[in-house]
Design an enzyme around this catalytic site. Sequence first.
Site, PDB file in Angstrom:
ATOM      1  N   SER A   1     -31.030 -21.184 -27.782  1.00  0.00           N
ATOM      2  CA  SER A   1     -31.163 -19.827 -27.225  1.00  0.00           C
ATOM      3  C   SER A   1     -30.164 -18.879 -27.870  1.00  0.00           C
ATOM      4  O   SER A   1     -30.487 -17.714 -28.141  1.00  0.00           O
ATOM      5  CB  SER A   1     -30.951 -19.838 -25.708  1.00  0.00           C
ATOM      6  OG  SER A   1     -31.882 -20.693 -25.121  1.00  0.00           O
TER       7      SER A   1
ATOM      8  N   GLU B   1     -27.593 -24.005 -27.893  1.00  0.00           N
ATOM      9  CA  GLU B   1     -27.563 -23.580 -29.294  1.00  0.00           C
ATOM     10  C   GLU B   1     -28.867 -22.870 -29.680  1.00  0.00           C
ATOM     11  O   GLU B   1     -28.858 -21.849 -30.373  1.00  0.00           O
ATOM     12  CB  GLU B   1     -27.339 -24.825 -30.167  1.00  0.00           C
ATOM     13  CG  GLU B   1     -27.297 -24.569 -31.647  1.00  0.00           C
ATOM     14  CD  GLU B   1     -26.011 -23.887 -32.102  1.00  0.00           C
ATOM     15  OE1 GLU B   1     -25.191 -23.522 -31.235  1.00  0.00           O
ATOM     16  OE2 GLU B   1     -25.856 -23.707 -33.321  1.00  0.00           O
TER      17      GLU B   1
ATOM     18  N   CYS C   1     -40.671 -28.980 -25.481  1.00  0.00           N
ATOM     19  CA  CYS C   1     -39.448 -28.464 -24.855  1.00  0.00           C
ATOM     20  C   CYS C   1     -39.598 -28.278 -23.339  1.00  0.00           C
ATOM     21  O   CYS C   1     -40.452 -27.535 -22.871  1.00  0.00           O
ATOM     22  CB  CYS C   1     -39.059 -27.123 -25.483  1.00  0.00           C
ATOM     23  SG  CYS C   1     -37.546 -26.459 -24.781  1.00  0.00           S
TER      24      CYS C   1
ATOM     25  N   ALA D   1     -29.246 -29.049 -25.963  1.00  0.00           N
ATOM     26  CA  ALA D   1     -30.551 -28.600 -26.460  1.00  0.00           C
ATOM     27  C   ALA D   1     -30.808 -27.150 -26.073  1.00  0.00           C
ATOM     28  O   ALA D   1     -31.462 -26.411 -26.799  1.00  0.00           O
ATOM     29  CB  ALA D   1     -31.669 -29.486 -25.903  1.00  0.00           C
TER      30      ALA D   1
ATOM     31  N   GLU E   1     -34.568 -16.012 -20.738  1.00  0.00           N
ATOM     32  CA  GLU E   1     -33.280 -15.573 -21.298  1.00  0.00           C
ATOM     33  C   GLU E   1     -33.483 -14.556 -22.403  1.00  0.00           C
ATOM     34  O   GLU E   1     -32.814 -13.541 -22.462  1.00  0.00           O
ATOM     35  CB  GLU E   1     -32.574 -16.759 -21.958  1.00  0.00           C
ATOM     36  CG  GLU E   1     -31.778 -17.612 -21.065  1.00  0.00           C
ATOM     37  CD  GLU E   1     -31.201 -18.771 -21.864  1.00  0.00           C
ATOM     38  OE1 GLU E   1     -30.397 -18.525 -22.766  1.00  0.00           O
ATOM     39  OE2 GLU E   1     -31.580 -19.919 -21.587  1.00  0.00           O
TER      40      GLU E   1
HETATM   41  C1  HEM Z   1     -35.538 -20.791 -28.018  1.00  0.00           C
HETATM   42  C2  HEM Z   1     -35.061 -21.822 -27.471  1.00  0.00           C
HETATM   43  C3  HEM Z   1     -35.544 -23.243 -27.656  1.00  0.00           C
HETATM   44  C4  HEM Z   1     -36.257 -23.830 -28.684  1.00  0.00           C
HETATM   45  C5  HEM Z   1     -36.792 -23.176 -29.960  1.00  0.00           C
HETATM   46  C6  HEM Z   1     -36.422 -25.230 -28.323  1.00  0.00           C
HETATM   47  C7  HEM Z   1     -37.119 -26.160 -29.082  1.00  0.00           C
HETATM   48  C8  HEM Z   1     -37.359 -27.472 -28.697  1.00  0.00           C
HETATM   49  C9  HEM Z   1     -38.204 -28.390 -29.417  1.00  0.00           C
HETATM   50  C10 HEM Z   1     -38.930 -28.103 -30.714  1.00  0.00           C
HETATM   51  C11 HEM Z   1     -38.221 -29.574 -28.715  1.00  0.00           C
HETATM   52  C12 HEM Z   1     -39.035 -30.833 -29.045  1.00  0.00           C
HETATM   53  C13 HEM Z   1     -38.244 -31.855 -29.820  1.00  0.00           C
HETATM   54  C14 HEM Z   1     -39.075 -33.058 -30.253  1.00  0.00           C
HETATM   55  O1  HEM Z   1     -40.295 -33.042 -30.219  1.00  0.00           O
HETATM   56  O2  HEM Z   1     -38.460 -34.044 -30.686  1.00  0.00           O
HETATM   57  C15 HEM Z   1     -37.367 -29.387 -27.559  1.00  0.00           C
HETATM   58  C16 HEM Z   1     -37.107 -30.367 -26.612  1.00  0.00           C
HETATM   59  C17 HEM Z   1     -36.217 -30.199 -25.581  1.00  0.00           C
HETATM   60  N1  HEM Z   1     -35.619 -29.020 -25.174  1.00  0.00           N
HETATM   61 FE1  HEM Z   1     -35.797 -27.216 -26.091  1.00  0.00          FE
HETATM   62  N2  HEM Z   1     -35.810 -25.459 -27.124  1.00  0.00           N
HETATM   63  C18 HEM Z   1     -35.272 -24.267 -26.673  1.00  0.00           C
HETATM   64  C19 HEM Z   1     -34.597 -24.053 -25.485  1.00  0.00           C
HETATM   65  C20 HEM Z   1     -34.290 -25.032 -24.563  1.00  0.00           C
HETATM   66  C21 HEM Z   1     -33.596 -24.797 -23.310  1.00  0.00           C
HETATM   67  C22 HEM Z   1     -33.134 -23.429 -22.791  1.00  0.00           C
HETATM   68  C23 HEM Z   1     -33.441 -26.038 -22.725  1.00  0.00           C
HETATM   69  C24 HEM Z   1     -32.798 -26.425 -21.410  1.00  0.00           C
HETATM   70  C25 HEM Z   1     -32.300 -25.657 -20.550  1.00  0.00           C
HETATM   71  C26 HEM Z   1     -34.043 -27.024 -23.602  1.00  0.00           C
HETATM   72  C27 HEM Z   1     -34.067 -28.380 -23.362  1.00  0.00           C
HETATM   73  C28 HEM Z   1     -34.814 -29.287 -24.096  1.00  0.00           C
HETATM   74  C29 HEM Z   1     -34.880 -30.711 -23.772  1.00  0.00           C
HETATM   75  C30 HEM Z   1     -34.141 -31.414 -22.647  1.00  0.00           C
HETATM   76  C31 HEM Z   1     -35.772 -31.289 -24.701  1.00  0.00           C
HETATM   77  C32 HEM Z   1     -36.210 -32.756 -24.775  1.00  0.00           C
HETATM   78  C33 HEM Z   1     -37.556 -32.908 -24.106  1.00  0.00           C
HETATM   79  C34 HEM Z   1     -38.140 -34.302 -24.220  1.00  0.00           C
HETATM   80  O3  HEM Z   1     -37.785 -35.066 -25.113  1.00  0.00           O
HETATM   81  O4  HEM Z   1     -38.990 -34.633 -23.387  1.00  0.00           O
HETATM   82  N3  HEM Z   1     -34.556 -26.369 -24.705  1.00  0.00           N
HETATM   83  N4  HEM Z   1     -36.861 -28.094 -27.554  1.00  0.00           N
END
Ligand code: HEM
Length: 416
Positions: free
Chosen positions: A259, A257, A365, A254, A374
């Site tokens: 970032s 890709e 997120c 997650a 980052e």
């Molecule tokens: C620009 C970068 C990023 C974007 C646009 C983004 C976007 C998102 C979005 C929209 C969700 C919600 C998904 C849902 O509601 O089903 C999400 C969940 C998540 N993201 Fe990101 N993300 C980013 C970077 C990251 C980074 C750097 C990490 C970890 C180091 C991360 C880890 C996660 C995880 C583990 C979830 C699941 C959270 C949950 O279900 O409680 N993401 N992300």
Amino acid sequence: MNPPTPSSVPVPVSAPAPDASRPRDFPIRRGCPFSAPEEYTRLRALEPVARVTLPTGREAWVVSRYEDVRELLADPRISADIRRPNFPALGEGEQEIGARLRPFIRTDAPEHTRYRRMLLPEFTVRRIRAMRPAVQTIVDGLLDSMLAAEAPVDFVPLYANAVSTSVICELLGIPAENLEFFRDVTRISGSRHSSAEQVAEALGGLFALISDLVAQRQEQPGDDLLSRLVVGHLRTGDITLPELLSTVGITINAGRETSTNMIALSTLLLLQRPDLMEELRADPSLMPAAVNEFLRVMSIADSIPLRVAAQDIEISGTVIPADDGVIALLAGADHDPEQFPDPGRIDFRRPDNHHVAFGYGVHQCIGQHLARLELEVALETLIRRVPTLRLAVPDEEIDFKHDSATFGIERLPVTW
Ligand code: HEM
């Protein structure tokens, strides 16, 4: 290349459906890489809760207005459980393997809450802020390597992917030696065209790597996220080894890709908009606001929030029946002119920029502070150290990732 969608895009009053017996196909391609698909303007205006056909042949609903997206994602009657029959995955591989491995992003409370509580202390503002010097060192080192290479180079693997992978490895405490390996895992597991076998094989390789590292941490714990999960949760029996592998695996996938795509797209945007580049050079303190605005306009994780209605849910006058799949269109919400006046305009001084690019509600997120850090460090360092950076190919030759879980750039040849 098209300019960002202006707010005045005319709304066609009646767009003919290609096949009236079946709802329109989804996902909908972007015209401009820095904006939502133009069709979302029509959806928000005329069909805010619309029926669509997914690449898997299943049907689902899409919700496109800002208020509706937030309402839906905060609704306790909505489920993220990928085992539900109408879960609206965009690829068969994702659906089948997701139902088998159950990454916590695709689970509901109380299971989801248990994993989320375990990870949250690792992603607090304070802990991520403390990573800034380490992120700066990583970024400077990778930029040195890129500049030492013979130009032109492909910016995506050498900088965008290298930064995001190295940072996530730093966070987890795992070696970032094989950047290609991580890139392949995410590319295969995130593609709508991958079969279940291909996704299983890619994730199997990732789990084997994490499993070896877990065994090392069992012997010799260090001061890193993986060690803390092993000591605080695996040894105590809070979590099983397969659960730990899935949790760490989804965090890598997650975070990497997304970032990578944001660093590459934001760089391309700045190269095409010298006025914005100049604004940031003149006042580097604008960088956090600029990153926030890039996140909004690009909303690259547009159709990541996949859900199923656990009960009938009424949104903007339409009832989504229980057991139907529904997708919250983040780019639709983030370009809603009711919430963001002149939504296609990139404005670093936009007031109340509370976008949903990181989602909303219980699955919002977890890595958002890290993602912002980052992006800020990667872009600020690039602008400061490589003022002559420019594209090495004409705009039309840039390939975009239209078929991945998040929107991005395949290759970005640059020179300086
Ligand atoms: C620009 C970068 C990023 C974007 C646009 C983004 C976007 C998102 C979005 C929209 C969700 C919600 C998904 C849902 O509601 O089903 C999400 C969940 C998540 N993201 Fe990101 N993300 C980013 C970077 C990251 C980074 C750097 C990490 C970890 C180091 C991360 C880890 C996660 C995880 C583990 C979830 C699941 C959270 C949950 O279900 O409680 N993401 N992300």
